[in-house]
Motif scaffolding. Structure first.
Motif, short mmCIF file in Angstrom:
data_model
loop_
_atom_site.label_atom_id
_atom_site.label_comp_id
_atom_site.label_asym_id
_atom_site.label_seq_id
_atom_site.Cartn_x
_atom_site.Cartn_y
_atom_site.Cartn_z
N MET A 99 -7.60 44.18 34.01
CA MET A 99 -7.19 44.49 35.77
C MET A 99 -6.34 45.05 35.38
N HIS A 100 -5.27 45.84 34.94
CA HIS A 100 -4.84 47.47 35.12
C HIS A 100 -5.52 48.51 35.74
N TYR A 101 -6.84 47.90 34.50
CA TYR A 101 -8.01 49.40 35.35
C TYR A 101 -9.16 48.81 35.98
N GLY A 102 -8.94 47.86 36.66
CA GLY A 102 -9.54 47.74 38.11
C GLY A 102 -11.29 47.53 37.84
N ILE A 103 -11.85 48.12 38.70
CA ILE A 103 -13.07 47.52 38.68
C ILE A 103 -14.26 48.24 36.88
N TRP A 104 -13.70 49.66 36.40
CA TRP A 104 -13.51 49.71 35.08
C TRP A 104 -13.12 48.41 34.30
N GLY A 105 -12.37 48.00 33.78
CA GLY A 105 -11.49 47.00 33.52
C GLY A 105 -12.76 45.55 33.51
N LEU A 106 -13.42 45.37 34.68
CA LEU A 106 -14.24 44.37 34.48
C LEU A 106 -15.15 44.93 34.32
N PHE A 107 -15.69 46.03 34.21
CA PHE A 107 -16.70 46.58 33.46
C PHE A 107 -16.26 46.09 32.09
N GLY A 108 -15.77 47.08 31.66
CA GLY A 108 -15.23 46.49 30.32
C GLY A 108 -14.89 45.33 29.44
N LEU A 109 -14.66 44.50 30.53
CA LEU A 109 -14.34 43.25 29.64
C LEU A 109 -15.95 42.52 29.98
N ALA A 110 -16.66 42.95 30.69
CA ALA A 110 -18.08 42.00 31.55
C ALA A 110 -18.69 42.33 29.59
N PHE A 111 -18.45 43.63 29.16
CA PHE A 111 -19.84 44.62 28.21
C PHE A 111 -19.18 44.03 27.52
N SER B 200 -13.53 41.00 50.30
CA SER B 200 -14.89 42.08 50.92
C SER B 200 -15.28 42.56 50.10
N ALA B 201 -15.21 42.46 48.54
CA ALA B 201 -15.62 43.81 47.48
C ALA B 201 -16.17 42.51 46.82
N ALA B 202 -16.24 41.11 46.39
CA ALA B 202 -16.75 40.78 45.59
C ALA B 202 -18.49 40.71 45.35
N LEU B 203 -19.23 41.38 46.16
CA LEU B 203 -20.19 41.45 45.83
C LEU B 203 -20.58 42.53 45.12
N ARG B 204 -19.42 43.43 44.77
CA ARG B 204 -19.78 44.58 44.52
C ARG B 204 -19.51 44.44 43.25
N TYR B 205 -18.07 43.24 43.02
CA TYR B 205 -17.65 43.14 41.82
C TYR B 205 -18.10 41.95 40.61
N ALA C 23 -19.32 43.09 37.05
CA ALA C 23 -19.15 42.54 35.72
C ALA C 23 -21.08 41.84 35.39
N PHE C 24 -22.08 41.88 36.10
CA PHE C 24 -23.41 41.45 36.09
C PHE C 24 -23.65 42.92 35.24
N THR C 25 -23.67 44.37 35.57
CA THR C 25 -24.17 45.13 34.40
C THR C 25 -23.34 45.26 33.24
N GLY C 26 -22.28 45.27 33.39
CA GLY C 26 -21.58 45.33 32.39
C GLY C 26 -22.18 44.28 30.67
N SER C 27 -22.64 43.28 31.41
CA SER C 27 -22.49 42.04 30.67
C SER C 27 -24.38 42.59 30.41
N ILE C 28 -25.00 42.98 31.01
CA ILE C 28 -26.60 42.95 30.77
C ILE C 28 -26.40 44.67 29.52
N LEU C 29 -25.45 45.20 29.54
CA LEU C 29 -25.62 46.92 29.13
C LEU C 29 -25.28 46.15 27.70
#
Length: 191
Positions: free
Chosen positions: A10-22, A45-50, A54-60
């Motif tokens: 979470m410290h890395y924000g959106i990149w952290g979410l991507f990394g965790l999902a990946f 308000s950013a929930a769909l972006r999140y 997460a979806f993209t990281g998981s699929i990749l």
């Protein structure tokens, strides 16, 4: 441990979410689901972006789990299980792999289990990706849509109705798969 890992990402924000999902697709024991909820709670308000991140990281990450299963899983499996059990497991995954991957990519069971087992049992990578896109899409976007429309109240909805919602959607997906599979078999018999 879940909280510590989630906080670190979470410290890395959106990149952290991507990394965790990946990484969840092949190695990390913490699903990105918790981080997605925490971030959506802070900024609905950013929930769909999140959800998209997460979806993209998981699929990749899914093909990496698949390749790990293909390269490392088979030799390990052959060392720990008798050949007849491995053959039976492979046969069952051939028969029910579609349902396992589709339902598994939606449920709270760690996604890496399904990506790695798909590689171990020579399941089709293209089918893995198709069913992962469907299941993971439903999972991440359901959360994103809830937070987008209900804001912080979505957390209470998830707390109160998550189990029954996941169970209901899981049953719906399983029934849809069974109906589709039976129709496919009937069509093949008439050919």
């Amino acid at each position: 441990m879940f909280d510590q890992i989630t906080q670190a990402f979470m410290h890395y924000g959106i990149w952290g979410l991507f990394g965790l999902a990946f990484l969840d697709s092949f190695i990390v024991p913490v699903p990105p689901f918790f981080l997605q909820i925490a971030m959506s709670l802070i900024d609905p308000s950013a929930a769909l972006r999140y959800a998209t991140v997460a979806f993209t990281g998981s699929i990749l990450g899914a093909p990496i789990g698949y390749m790990l299963g293909k390269w490392l899983g088979k030799p390990i499996l052959k060392k720990i299980l008798p050949e007849k059990w491995t053959a039976l497991a492979t046969e069952q995954f051939d028969k029910n792999g579609d349902a396992a991957v589709l339902i598994g990519s939606f449920t709270p069971i760690p996604f890496k289990v399904f990506t790695i087992l798909s590689g171990v049992f020579n399941y089709s990578l293209s089918k893995l990706m198709l069913f992962a896109i469907l299941g993971r899409g439903i999972k991440f976007y359901l959360i994103g849509i809830l937070f987008h429309f209900y804001g912080q109240h979505a957390k209470k909805l998830l707390d109160d109705y998550l189990e029954i919602s996941v169970l209901s959607i899981g049953i719906f997906i399983a029934l849809a798969w069974l109906i589709w599979n039976r129709r496919k078999k009937k069509f093949a018999q008439h050919q």
